[in-house]
Design a protein around this motif. Structure first.
Motif, PDB file in Angstrom:
ATOM      1  N   SER A 168       0.694  -1.296  -0.116  1.00  0.00           N
ATOM      2  CA  SER A 168       0.092  -0.129  -0.067  1.00  0.00           C
ATOM      3  C   SER A 168       1.000   1.220  -0.078  1.00  0.00           C
ATOM      4  O   SER A 168       0.666   2.367   0.335  1.00  0.00           O
ATOM      5  CB  SER A 168      -1.018  -0.022   1.121  1.00  0.00           C
ATOM      6  OG  SER A 168      -0.108  -0.116   2.488  1.00  0.00           O
ATOM      7  N   ASN A 169       2.034   1.222  -0.276  1.00  0.00           N
ATOM      8  CA  ASN A 169       2.973   2.191  -0.324  1.00  0.00           C
ATOM      9  C   ASN A 169       3.170   3.064   0.992  1.00  0.00           C
ATOM     10  O   ASN A 169       3.614   4.157   0.867  1.00  0.00           O
ATOM     11  CB  ASN A 169       2.708   3.206  -1.313  1.00  0.00           C
ATOM     12  CG  ASN A 169       2.758   2.490  -2.769  1.00  0.00           C
ATOM     13  OD1 ASN A 169       3.568   1.783  -3.209  1.00  0.00           O
ATOM     14  ND2 ASN A 169       1.981   2.812  -3.722  1.00  0.00           N
ATOM     15  N   PHE A 170       2.874   2.460   2.074  1.00  0.00           N
ATOM     16  CA  PHE A 170       2.955   2.927   3.451  1.00  0.00           C
ATOM     17  C   PHE A 170       4.344   2.696   3.933  1.00  0.00           C
ATOM     18  O   PHE A 170       5.034   3.642   4.781  1.00  0.00           O
ATOM     19  CB  PHE A 170       2.038   2.709   4.395  1.00  0.00           C
ATOM     20  CG  PHE A 170       0.641   3.071   3.969  1.00  0.00           C
ATOM     21  CD1 PHE A 170      -0.415   2.236   4.021  1.00  0.00           C
ATOM     22  CD2 PHE A 170       0.469   4.255   3.874  1.00  0.00           C
ATOM     23  CE1 PHE A 170      -1.610   2.739   3.632  1.00  0.00           C
ATOM     24  CE2 PHE A 170      -0.847   5.021   3.452  1.00  0.00           C
ATOM     25  CZ  PHE A 170      -2.011   4.149   3.384  1.00  0.00           C
ATOM     26  N   GLY A 171       5.156   1.709   3.739  1.00  0.00           N
ATOM     27  CA  GLY A 171       6.511   1.523   4.290  1.00  0.00           C
ATOM     28  C   GLY A 171       6.589   1.453   5.748  1.00  0.00           C
ATOM     29  O   GLY A 171       5.730   0.918   6.300  1.00  0.00           O
ATOM     30  N   HIS A 172       7.549   2.369   6.123  1.00  0.00           N
ATOM     31  CA  HIS A 172       7.414   2.320   7.644  1.00  0.00           C
ATOM     32  C   HIS A 172       6.566   2.851   8.502  1.00  0.00           C
ATOM     33  O   HIS A 172       6.449   2.550   9.542  1.00  0.00           O
ATOM     34  CB  HIS A 172       8.921   3.161   7.938  1.00  0.00           C
ATOM     35  CG  HIS A 172      10.431   2.555   7.527  1.00  0.00           C
ATOM     36  ND1 HIS A 172      10.782   1.330   7.956  1.00  0.00           N
ATOM     37  CD2 HIS A 172      11.205   2.720   6.499  1.00  0.00           C
ATOM     38  CE1 HIS A 172      11.862   0.970   7.560  1.00  0.00           C
ATOM     39  NE2 HIS A 172      12.150   1.860   6.650  1.00  0.00           N
ATOM     40  N   SER A 173       5.658   3.522   7.892  1.00  0.00           N
ATOM     41  CA  SER A 173       4.618   4.272   8.471  1.00  0.00           C
ATOM     42  C   SER A 173       3.250   3.453   8.214  1.00  0.00           C
ATOM     43  O   SER A 173       2.193   3.774   8.891  1.00  0.00           O
ATOM     44  CB  SER A 173       4.283   5.676   8.203  1.00  0.00           C
ATOM     45  OG  SER A 173       3.762   5.859   6.607  1.00  0.00           O
ATOM     46  N   GLY A 174       3.402   2.448   7.709  1.00  0.00           N
ATOM     47  CA  GLY A 174       2.151   1.517   7.450  1.00  0.00           C
ATOM     48  C   GLY A 174       1.550   0.818   8.795  1.00  0.00           C
ATOM     49  O   GLY A 174       2.116   0.923  10.027  1.00  0.00           O
ATOM     50  N   HIS A 233       1.753  -1.410  14.563  1.00  0.00           N
ATOM     51  CA  HIS A 233       0.947  -1.903  15.354  1.00  0.00           C
ATOM     52  C   HIS A 233       1.327  -3.580  15.622  1.00  0.00           C
ATOM     53  O   HIS A 233       0.927  -4.115  16.444  1.00  0.00           O
ATOM     54  CB  HIS A 233      -0.439  -1.919  15.117  1.00  0.00           C
ATOM     55  CG  HIS A 233      -0.936  -0.574  14.992  1.00  0.00           C
ATOM     56  ND1 HIS A 233      -0.979   0.054  16.190  1.00  0.00           N
ATOM     57  CD2 HIS A 233      -1.223   0.012  13.900  1.00  0.00           C
ATOM     58  CE1 HIS A 233      -1.293   1.420  15.759  1.00  0.00           C
ATOM     59  NE2 HIS A 233      -1.666   1.374  14.366  1.00  0.00           N
ATOM     60  N   TYR A 234       2.348  -4.097  15.009  1.00  0.00           N
ATOM     61  CA  TYR A 234       2.813  -5.480  15.007  1.00  0.00           C
ATOM     62  C   TYR A 234       4.259  -5.648  15.084  1.00  0.00           C
ATOM     63  O   TYR A 234       5.025  -4.906  15.016  1.00  0.00           O
ATOM     64  CB  TYR A 234       2.374  -6.285  13.582  1.00  0.00           C
ATOM     65  CG  TYR A 234       0.905  -6.580  13.603  1.00  0.00           C
ATOM     66  CD1 TYR A 234       0.286  -7.391  14.034  1.00  0.00           C
ATOM     67  CD2 TYR A 234       0.030  -5.517  13.149  1.00  0.00           C
ATOM     68  CE1 TYR A 234      -1.227  -7.940  14.160  1.00  0.00           C
ATOM     69  CE2 TYR A 234      -1.185  -5.553  13.011  1.00  0.00           C
ATOM     70  CZ  TYR A 234      -1.787  -6.783  13.235  1.00  0.00           C
ATOM     71  OH  TYR A 234      -3.249  -7.049  13.228  1.00  0.00           O
ATOM     72  N   ALA A 235       4.743  -6.959  15.615  1.00  0.00           N
ATOM     73  CA  ALA A 235       5.921  -7.346  15.952  1.00  0.00           C
ATOM     74  C   ALA A 235       6.222  -8.617  15.479  1.00  0.00           C
ATOM     75  O   ALA A 235       5.253  -9.448  15.588  1.00  0.00           O
ATOM     76  CB  ALA A 235       6.338  -7.299  17.243  1.00  0.00           C
ATOM     77  N   CYS A 236       7.016  -8.811  14.588  1.00  0.00           N
ATOM     78  CA  CYS A 236       7.489 -10.224  14.181  1.00  0.00           C
ATOM     79  C   CYS A 236       8.362 -10.945  15.256  1.00  0.00           C
ATOM     80  O   CYS A 236       9.627 -10.542  15.713  1.00  0.00           O
ATOM     81  CB  CYS A 236       8.185 -10.127  12.826  1.00  0.00           C
ATOM     82  SG  CYS A 236       8.875 -11.674  12.208  1.00  0.00           S
TER      83      CYS A 236
END
Length: 143
Positions: free
Chosen positions: A102-108, A113-116
């Protein structure tokens, strides 16, 4: 707060290129607190446009908790960016990062909101953070 004392016990300067066209970052020194990631090379700390940097007060609660409590649970995991569909993990140690679709990259949404993290039997998956990570459950429905 500084992590990396074992590599660099004291950081006085952070180096970046002179302009954005050369991948340099522009930070307002003594005005804001920042999260700055980078690398150490020949005794100096470097950052640039390809590194994650953000004003501290713009980080989400999930990102702050991730930095302090969760992201280290994914040190054995690899985050694989997905630029176009279909995307597949090539090993159990990968989380597919879909913010790039969605072209948000680091700010998506996923980055905010998630951690791998590593889960049961060494599998890595995305964790939202509502409850303490349960290493016995793999939630394939998370991004």
């Amino acid at each position: 707060m500084y992590k990396g004392f074992q590599i660099m016990p004291h950081v006085q300067y952070i180096y970046t290129e002179a302009s954005e066209s050369l991948c340099g970052v522009k930070l307002e020194v003594n005005k804001y607190q920042y999260l700055i990631t980078g690398r150490v090379y020949e005794g100096k700390v470097y950052t640039g446009l390809c590194n994650w940097y953000e004003k501290w007060d713009r980080l989400t609660l999930s990102q702050r908790k991730g930095l302090n409590h969760r992201y280290h649970l994914g040190c054995g995991c690899k985050i694989r960016p997905c630029y176009y569909l279909p995307c597949f993990a090539t090993s159990k140690k990968e989380c597919i990062w879909t913010d790039m679709l969605s072209n948000f990259g680091h700010s998506g949404h996923q980055a905010k909101h998630y951690a791998c993290i590593e889960r049961m039997e060494g599998y890595c998956s995305w964790y939202r953070g509502w409850a303490p990570p349960d290493k016995t459950i793999i939630n394939a429905t998370d991004p």
